[in-house]
Design a protein around this motif. Structure first.
Motif, PDB file in Angstrom:
ATOM      1  N   GLU A  96       0.830  -1.197   0.000  1.00  0.00           N
ATOM      2  CA  GLU A  96       0.000   0.000   0.000  1.00  0.00           C
ATOM      3  C   GLU A  96       0.865   1.248   0.000  1.00  0.00           C
ATOM      4  N   ASN A  99       2.091   1.908  -3.457  1.00  0.00           N
ATOM      5  CA  ASN A  99       1.068   2.471  -4.316  1.00  0.00           C
ATOM      6  C   ASN A  99       0.890   3.964  -4.062  1.00  0.00           C
ATOM      7  N   GLU A 100       0.935   4.351  -2.753  1.00  0.00           N
ATOM      8  CA  GLU A 100       0.761   5.748  -2.417  1.00  0.00           C
ATOM      9  C   GLU A 100       1.905   6.593  -2.964  1.00  0.00           C
ATOM     10  N   ARG A 102       3.405   6.173  -5.810  1.00  0.00           N
ATOM     11  CA  ARG A 102       3.471   6.214  -7.262  1.00  0.00           C
ATOM     12  C   ARG A 102       3.462   7.676  -7.718  1.00  0.00           C
ATOM     13  N   THR A 104       3.075  11.333  -9.375  1.00  0.00           N
ATOM     14  CA  THR A 104       2.004  12.029 -10.086  1.00  0.00           C
ATOM     15  C   THR A 104       2.574  13.283 -10.746  1.00  0.00           C
ATOM     16  N   ASP A 140      -2.165  13.962 -14.142  1.00  0.00           N
ATOM     17  CA  ASP A 140      -3.006  13.484 -13.038  1.00  0.00           C
ATOM     18  C   ASP A 140      -3.871  14.581 -12.431  1.00  0.00           C
ATOM     19  N   SER A 277      -8.169   6.607  -7.288  1.00  0.00           N
ATOM     20  CA  SER A 277      -6.744   6.446  -7.592  1.00  0.00           C
ATOM     21  C   SER A 277      -6.343   4.975  -7.784  1.00  0.00           C
ATOM     22  N   LYS A 278      -7.232   4.057  -7.429  1.00  0.00           N
ATOM     23  CA  LYS A 278      -6.866   2.641  -7.470  1.00  0.00           C
ATOM     24  C   LYS A 278      -6.545   2.125  -8.867  1.00  0.00           C
ATOM     25  N   ARG A 280      -5.103   3.586 -11.276  1.00  0.00           N
ATOM     26  CA  ARG A 280      -3.749   4.036 -11.614  1.00  0.00           C
ATOM     27  C   ARG A 280      -2.704   3.362 -10.745  1.00  0.00           C
ATOM     28  N   GLU A 281      -2.975   3.275  -9.451  1.00  0.00           N
ATOM     29  CA  GLU A 281      -1.974   2.770  -8.518  1.00  0.00           C
ATOM     30  C   GLU A 281      -1.778   1.263  -8.614  1.00  0.00           C
ATOM     31  N   GLU A 282      -2.867   0.525  -8.799  1.00  0.00           N
ATOM     32  CA  GLU A 282      -2.759  -0.930  -8.777  1.00  0.00           C
ATOM     33  C   GLU A 282      -2.723  -1.557 -10.169  1.00  0.00           C
ATOM     34  N   ARG A 334       7.818  12.531  -5.942  1.00  0.00           N
ATOM     35  CA  ARG A 334       6.539  11.914  -5.627  1.00  0.00           C
ATOM     36  C   ARG A 334       5.410  12.655  -6.339  1.00  0.00           C
TER      37      ARG A 334
END
Length: 406
Positions: A96, A99-100, A102, A104, A140, A277-278, A280-282, A334
């Motif tokens: 997690e 993912n945070e 990732r 932008t 983003d 955001s999921k 994109r992140e996952e 970040r």
């Protein structure tokens, strides 16, 4: 980079609903003001196009522990023969966290570029170009800021920027939000408004989340409905398919949400709401851009919605440093922000911002660049500068994300 000036400075908010634009950007009819009580004018993310950071029930689920075999390499055996196991519950937290983190990319743009257009149709076309550039280059977040000092902005205009008849920022925010929204949600989320009269002529963004009815993806954008879900305490959500789906949360109607559809195409299955955001992140998918309004340039940075704020700021101007794209080194970041000025560039935005009194424009950014040093025209329009600059930054940003230096 400075945008070319024209003799007329016209605010699209004042165009009459009956105005008919003709060739050459001329206009007809009386000017009109926007209604101050229009519900869709709120600029907060929690309003019309605000998305639910769902998955609330997921937090309450107990995590299952996986049994290890005796030869599990992650087991550590002490001298007394007692096995010490690493906690598997820590691994989701590590994932997690990744993912945070990732990266932008955000662009900030002055709303004053709209004030230089000669008709509502031309203003709409300009906003469409910005939306297209942002989607093509996987931006983003877009922050639209006013070129005003803090003393010139009263409380009402901060809460509802449309109260200011001299600003093109609210118009730009509205069009950008409209175009980012999937087509099947627009009628519900955007009531009729004069600003939207010419959006039908714009080319579609065709972003990955703008799915057709026959297309299936593991995520879809939807809007909650007033109708109650049959035999369920959940909520019916229109996701642009032949049939609405049921989600496992009770929500108010008219809220935009991101729904995890999975791979099972049975529309009777109960679905889950996830944070926007999921995807994109996952899944590594580009899932559109968010839009935010800022009263002035300094508030772009101070009101950043990302935890920790923007950690690298880039300003663009014809007065900036001349560095080739292949030689530009952007540090690992970040949240990166790239700013574009209005009619008189970022220099004017800094001069009119009380937070930057006595400071040079270069002090507001980590680096100040000229992304088109050999221009043939004396001026480059902001919408043109966006395409030029975002292409210029593609390789440096890719290197920074990989952690590779040029």
């Amino acid at each position: 980079m400075n945008q070319v000036r024209t003799q007329k400075h016209i605010n699209p908010a004042k165009f009459a609903a009956a105005a008919v634009p003709i060739a050459g950007g001329r206009k007809m009819g009386k000017k009109s003001k926007r209604g101050h009580d229009d519900p869709e004018l709120e600029m907060e993310e929690s309003e019309l196009t605000g998305r639910i950071d769902g998955d609330l029930k997921k937090k309450n689920k107990k995590k299952k522990k996986k049994k290890r075999s005796h030869d599990d390499p992650e087991q550590k055996v002490s001298h007394d023969g007692e096995a010490k196991k690493k906690s598997k519950e820590e691994e989701p937290n590590v994932e997690e966290k990744k993912n945070e983190e990732r990266p932008t990319v955000t662009i900030a743009i002055a709303g004053s570029i709209i004030n230089n257009t000669q008709s509502l149709e031309l203003a709409t076309r300009l906003a469409g170009q910005i939306a297209r550039a942002s989607t093509i280059f996987r931006i983003d977040e877009i922050v639209v800021f006013d070129n005003k000092s803090s003393s010139e902005i009263n409380n009402s205009s901060v809460t509802n920027p449309s109260d200011s008849n001299e600003s093109g920022a609210p118009f730009l925010v509205r069009i950008l939000k409209y175009l980012e929204t999937p087509q099947y949600l627009r009628k519900t989320l955007f009531p009729k408004h004069n600003d939207l009269r010419f959006v039908g002529m714009l080319p579609p963004l065709d972003a990955p989340h703008h799915l057709r009815k026959h297309e299936w993806e593991q995520y879809r954008e939807g809007v909650t409905l007033r109708e109650k879900a049959p035999n369920s305490e959940g909520t019916l959500v229109d996701v642009g398919l032949d049939k609405s789906v049921v989600v496992d949360q009770g929500l108010s109607p008219g809220v935009r949400v991101t729904v995890a559809m999975g791979t099972n195409r049975d529309l009777d299955l109960v679905r889950h709401i996830v944070p926007p955001s999921k995807p994109r992140e996952e899944a590594g998918m580009y899932w559109g851009y968010k839009v935010r309004y800022a009263s002035h340039l300094s508030s772009v940075f101070k009101e950043c919605t990302f935890e920790g704020g923007y950690d690298y700021l880039i300003g663009t101007s014809e007065h900036g440093l001349k560095i080739s794209s292949s030689e530009l080194k952007i540090p690992t970041f970040r949240h990166l922000l790239i700013a574009f000025g209005g009619l008189a560039g970022l220099e004017e935005s800094v001069e009119e911002d009380n937070q930057y009194k006595g400071k040079n424009v270069r002090e507001a950014f980590n680096i100040y660049l000229n992304t088109c040093p050999h221009q043939g025209s004396r001026t480059i329009r902001t919408e043109e500068a966006m395409f030029i600059s975002l292409q210029y930054f593609q390789e440096p940003i890719s290197r920074a994300m990989r952690g590779v230096e040029a």
